[in-house]
Structure formats: structure tokens, C-alpha cells
Design a protein around this motif. Sequence first.
Motif, PDB file in Angstrom:
ATOM      1  N   TRP A  57      -1.069  13.283  -5.918  1.00  0.00           N
ATOM      2  CA  TRP A  57      -2.041  12.815  -4.939  1.00  0.00           C
ATOM      3  C   TRP A  57      -3.419  13.359  -5.287  1.00  0.00           C
ATOM      4  O   TRP A  57      -3.599  14.556  -5.484  1.00  0.00           O
ATOM      5  CB  TRP A  57      -1.651  13.264  -3.534  1.00  0.00           C
ATOM      6  CG  TRP A  57      -2.632  12.843  -2.487  1.00  0.00           C
ATOM      7  CD1 TRP A  57      -3.566  13.628  -1.871  1.00  0.00           C
ATOM      8  CD2 TRP A  57      -2.795  11.529  -1.941  1.00  0.00           C
ATOM      9  NE1 TRP A  57      -4.294  12.887  -0.969  1.00  0.00           N
ATOM     10  CE2 TRP A  57      -3.846  11.586  -0.996  1.00  0.00           C
ATOM     11  CE3 TRP A  57      -2.150  10.309  -2.159  1.00  0.00           C
ATOM     12  CZ2 TRP A  57      -4.255  10.471  -0.262  1.00  0.00           C
ATOM     13  CZ3 TRP A  57      -2.566   9.194  -1.439  1.00  0.00           C
ATOM     14  CH2 TRP A  57      -3.599   9.290  -0.507  1.00  0.00           C
TER      15      TRP A  57
ATOM     16  N   GLY B 263      -8.252   9.673  -2.545  1.00  0.00           N
ATOM     17  CA  GLY B 263      -7.305   9.252  -1.532  1.00  0.00           C
ATOM     18  C   GLY B 263      -6.250   8.305  -2.053  1.00  0.00           C
ATOM     19  O   GLY B 263      -5.866   7.342  -1.376  1.00  0.00           O
ATOM     20  N   ARG B 264      -5.741   8.605  -3.257  1.00  0.00           N
ATOM     21  CA  ARG B 264      -4.703   7.740  -3.825  1.00  0.00           C
ATOM     22  C   ARG B 264      -3.813   8.526  -4.780  1.00  0.00           C
ATOM     23  O   ARG B 264      -4.160   9.624  -5.210  1.00  0.00           O
ATOM     24  CB  ARG B 264      -5.327   6.548  -4.549  1.00  0.00           C
ATOM     25  CG  ARG B 264      -6.161   6.909  -5.764  1.00  0.00           C
ATOM     26  CD  ARG B 264      -6.926   5.717  -6.290  1.00  0.00           C
ATOM     27  NE  ARG B 264      -7.714   6.076  -7.474  1.00  0.00           N
ATOM     28  CZ  ARG B 264      -7.297   5.888  -8.722  1.00  0.00           C
ATOM     29  NH1 ARG B 264      -6.118   5.322  -8.959  1.00  0.00           N
ATOM     30  NH2 ARG B 264      -8.057   6.231  -9.747  1.00  0.00           N
ATOM     31  N   TRP B 265      -2.668   7.914  -5.110  1.00  0.00           N
ATOM     32  CA  TRP B 265      -1.750   8.491  -6.075  1.00  0.00           C
ATOM     33  C   TRP B 265      -2.161   8.061  -7.476  1.00  0.00           C
ATOM     34  O   TRP B 265      -2.450   6.887  -7.725  1.00  0.00           O
ATOM     35  CB  TRP B 265      -0.316   8.029  -5.794  1.00  0.00           C
ATOM     36  CG  TRP B 265       0.262   8.598  -4.549  1.00  0.00           C
ATOM     37  CD1 TRP B 265       0.277   8.021  -3.309  1.00  0.00           C
ATOM     38  CD2 TRP B 265       0.903   9.880  -4.412  1.00  0.00           C
ATOM     39  NE1 TRP B 265       0.890   8.856  -2.400  1.00  0.00           N
ATOM     40  CE2 TRP B 265       1.280   9.995  -3.039  1.00  0.00           C
ATOM     41  CE3 TRP B 265       1.181  10.915  -5.285  1.00  0.00           C
ATOM     42  CZ2 TRP B 265       1.932  11.125  -2.552  1.00  0.00           C
ATOM     43  CZ3 TRP B 265       1.831  12.036  -4.799  1.00  0.00           C
ATOM     44  CH2 TRP B 265       2.205  12.146  -3.455  1.00  0.00           C
TER      45      TRP B 265
ATOM     46  N   HIS C 221       0.353   5.304   0.756  1.00  0.00           N
ATOM     47  CA  HIS C 221      -0.539   6.343   1.234  1.00  0.00           C
ATOM     48  C   HIS C 221       0.025   7.726   0.908  1.00  0.00           C
ATOM     49  O   HIS C 221       1.014   7.844   0.183  1.00  0.00           O
ATOM     50  CB  HIS C 221      -0.772   6.171   2.738  1.00  0.00           C
ATOM     51  CG  HIS C 221      -1.288   4.814   3.110  1.00  0.00           C
ATOM     52  ND1 HIS C 221      -2.476   4.320   2.620  1.00  0.00           N
ATOM     53  CD2 HIS C 221      -0.753   3.840   3.903  1.00  0.00           C
ATOM     54  CE1 HIS C 221      -2.675   3.103   3.100  1.00  0.00           C
ATOM     55  NE2 HIS C 221      -1.646   2.787   3.881  1.00  0.00           N
ATOM     56  N   PHE C 222      -0.590   8.781   1.462  1.00  0.00           N
ATOM     57  CA  PHE C 222      -0.178  10.145   1.153  1.00  0.00           C
ATOM     58  C   PHE C 222       1.271  10.422   1.545  1.00  0.00           C
ATOM     59  O   PHE C 222       2.026  11.037   0.803  1.00  0.00           O
ATOM     60  CB  PHE C 222      -1.101  11.140   1.859  1.00  0.00           C
ATOM     61  CG  PHE C 222      -0.616  12.566   1.766  1.00  0.00           C
ATOM     62  CD1 PHE C 222      -0.597  13.232   0.550  1.00  0.00           C
ATOM     63  CD2 PHE C 222      -0.165  13.229   2.895  1.00  0.00           C
ATOM     64  CE1 PHE C 222      -0.139  14.534   0.456  1.00  0.00           C
ATOM     65  CE2 PHE C 222       0.289  14.534   2.817  1.00  0.00           C
ATOM     66  CZ  PHE C 222       0.299  15.183   1.598  1.00  0.00           C
ATOM     67  N   ASN C 223       1.686   9.949   2.705  1.00  0.00           N
ATOM     68  CA  ASN C 223       3.047  10.241   3.169  1.00  0.00           C
ATOM     69  C   ASN C 223       3.713   9.021   3.780  1.00  0.00           C
ATOM     70  O   ASN C 223       4.676   9.157   4.534  1.00  0.00           O
ATOM     71  CB  ASN C 223       3.018  11.377   4.195  1.00  0.00           C
ATOM     72  CG  ASN C 223       4.322  12.148   4.236  1.00  0.00           C
ATOM     73  OD1 ASN C 223       5.113  12.094   3.298  1.00  0.00           O
ATOM     74  ND2 ASN C 223       4.567  12.856   5.315  1.00  0.00           N
ATOM     75  N   SER C 224       3.198   7.840   3.458  1.00  0.00           N
ATOM     76  CA  SER C 224       3.755   6.619   4.030  1.00  0.00           C
ATOM     77  C   SER C 224       3.430   5.431   3.127  1.00  0.00           C
ATOM     78  O   SER C 224       2.625   5.548   2.200  1.00  0.00           O
ATOM     79  CB  SER C 224       3.190   6.380   5.443  1.00  0.00           C
ATOM     80  OG  SER C 224       1.793   6.142   5.372  1.00  0.00           O
ATOM     81  N   PHE C 225       4.069   4.318   3.420  1.00  0.00           N
ATOM     82  CA  PHE C 225       3.767   3.104   2.667  1.00  0.00           C
ATOM     83  C   PHE C 225       3.810   1.902   3.605  1.00  0.00           C
ATOM     84  O   PHE C 225       4.328   1.976   4.727  1.00  0.00           O
ATOM     85  CB  PHE C 225       4.738   2.911   1.503  1.00  0.00           C
ATOM     86  CG  PHE C 225       6.149   2.570   1.906  1.00  0.00           C
ATOM     87  CD1 PHE C 225       6.591   1.253   1.935  1.00  0.00           C
ATOM     88  CD2 PHE C 225       7.044   3.574   2.248  1.00  0.00           C
ATOM     89  CE1 PHE C 225       7.885   0.938   2.304  1.00  0.00           C
ATOM     90  CE2 PHE C 225       8.350   3.269   2.619  1.00  0.00           C
ATOM     91  CZ  PHE C 225       8.772   1.944   2.650  1.00  0.00           C
TER      92      PHE C 225
ATOM     93  N   ALA D 211       0.854  -1.194   0.000  1.00  0.00           N
ATOM     94  CA  ALA D 211       0.000   0.000   0.000  1.00  0.00           C
ATOM     95  C   ALA D 211       0.884   1.236   0.000  1.00  0.00           C
ATOM     96  O   ALA D 211       1.957   1.236   0.611  1.00  0.00           O
ATOM     97  CB  ALA D 211      -0.931   0.018   1.213  1.00  0.00           C
TER      98      ALA D 211
ATOM     99  N   HIS E  51       4.621  -0.073   8.707  1.00  0.00           N
ATOM    100  CA  HIS E  51       4.374   1.226   8.085  1.00  0.00           C
ATOM    101  C   HIS E  51       5.631   2.088   8.175  1.00  0.00           C
ATOM    102  O   HIS E  51       6.239   2.206   9.245  1.00  0.00           O
ATOM    103  CB  HIS E  51       3.204   1.933   8.772  1.00  0.00           C
ATOM    104  CG  HIS E  51       1.892   1.241   8.555  1.00  0.00           C
ATOM    105  ND1 HIS E  51       0.920   1.732   7.714  1.00  0.00           N
ATOM    106  CD2 HIS E  51       1.400   0.082   9.055  1.00  0.00           C
ATOM    107  CE1 HIS E  51      -0.119   0.922   7.709  1.00  0.00           C
ATOM    108  NE2 HIS E  51       0.142  -0.092   8.523  1.00  0.00           N
TER     109      HIS E  51
ATOM    110  N   ASP F 207      -6.872  13.924  -3.822  1.00  0.00           N
ATOM    111  CA  ASP F 207      -7.495  13.964  -2.505  1.00  0.00           C
ATOM    112  C   ASP F 207      -8.883  13.351  -2.503  1.00  0.00           C
ATOM    113  O   ASP F 207      -9.303  12.740  -1.524  1.00  0.00           O
ATOM    114  CB  ASP F 207      -7.566  15.416  -2.009  1.00  0.00           C
ATOM    115  CG  ASP F 207      -8.028  15.516  -0.562  1.00  0.00           C
ATOM    116  OD1 ASP F 207      -7.388  14.882   0.298  1.00  0.00           O
ATOM    117  OD2 ASP F 207      -9.019  16.205  -0.306  1.00  0.00           O
TER     118      ASP F 207
END
Length: 209
Positions: free
Chosen positions: A197, A202-204, A142-146, A140, A156, A199
Amino acid sequence: MRARHVWLPDWRPEKWAYEVQHLEVTFASYEHWKHLEAEQRDHEPLEILMVTRHWTFLSDDLGTVEAFFAEFTDRPEWAQHPDNVDCPHEYVGERRSDESPARWSLVRRAFVARLLDLQASGVTFVWDTPPRRLEGRVTAVHFNSFVLTTQAGELHFSFSDRWTARVYQVEEDGYARTLWAEPQGRVALDPSTLPVWEDTSGRWVTLDA
């Protein structure tokens, strides 16, 4: 766009000058940033703003700076001090950095692109940091993490964790093939090839998606 005072010790004579940056961003990310600003929520502007084009120039002549700003605003006098013209604030007294904020934003998105590639391919790789060496797959982003999924479970990591990590894949012959290296200043990054991103979902996503 923005202008800020920067001290240039390598110029002769040493002097203050103006560093002007012109940024173009996606409209969706601009709207998101304005929403966060209105709510006074803590955020890093150039994580929110998705840069599509940027360039910068230096000048020690205020008239040159004002003439440039006059093309885009009816208040070119704002360029007389480090203030924002609808763009993130920069503080006076800073030295000019080797990596501009816009460049930093693009590097961050280049890392996202690598993570998305690893996730799509399902490849198992090594995430090697000073405290530990992990082997797993990206499951996964996310916005600032994986999320790195290992045999022990899901872990995470923040995007900033890459600064202390070696990311590589071990080939059958034992060769460690690097999967990520922080792009240096001489490496060009094309914003149009980097994910942004979204919004609302909620995904790239890619710009042409």
C-alpha cells in the motif's frame, strides 16, 4: 523485531520460552505507522507495515535472545519480557499461533494481488457467501476493502469477508474454477511478489513499480 513469552505445552517439560520475530518492512510503511502511533489513531499495525522479509526462532535461553537483540539495539534487556522494540506489541500468556502476524499480513496482501488481477482482467466471477451468491467484477481495490460491481450496482466488501466466501468462475462446461483459496502454512509466500500500500497515492502498487 520483537520478543514475546509463549507457553509451549508440547515441550517436555512444559515451559515458557521466547519467540523472537525479525521483520523487515518498507520504509514508507514504517513512517506511516510511526505517524499513526504518534497521533494515537486506532489501527492494525501489520496492516500498515508492509513486510518485505521475516523469520522467527524459539529459545528458552534468555542469553541467546539477548545476544540476538544486542546486534540491533543497545537495550537487549528489553527482551526479558514481552515488550516491543519499535514494533507492534504482543501480550504475555499467548500460545504460539500456527500463523505468525507477519504471515497473516502476507496472506492479506496475496488476496489483494488476486483482487488486482481480477480487476485488470475484467473477468466476471462468483462471490458466494452464506447469505447470498453474487456475480460481478472487481472495479476498485482500497486499503482494506474492494468494490464488486454487479448488475444491481456497486457493493463494498472488507478483505476479511473472504473468510466466509467462495470465489470462483464458472467455465463454459459448468466447471467451477476456484479463483481464491486461503494459502495454508505450507504454501510459501514471497513478499517481493506482493503489492504494497502506497499511502501517498492511496493505492496498491508492486515493489518494482
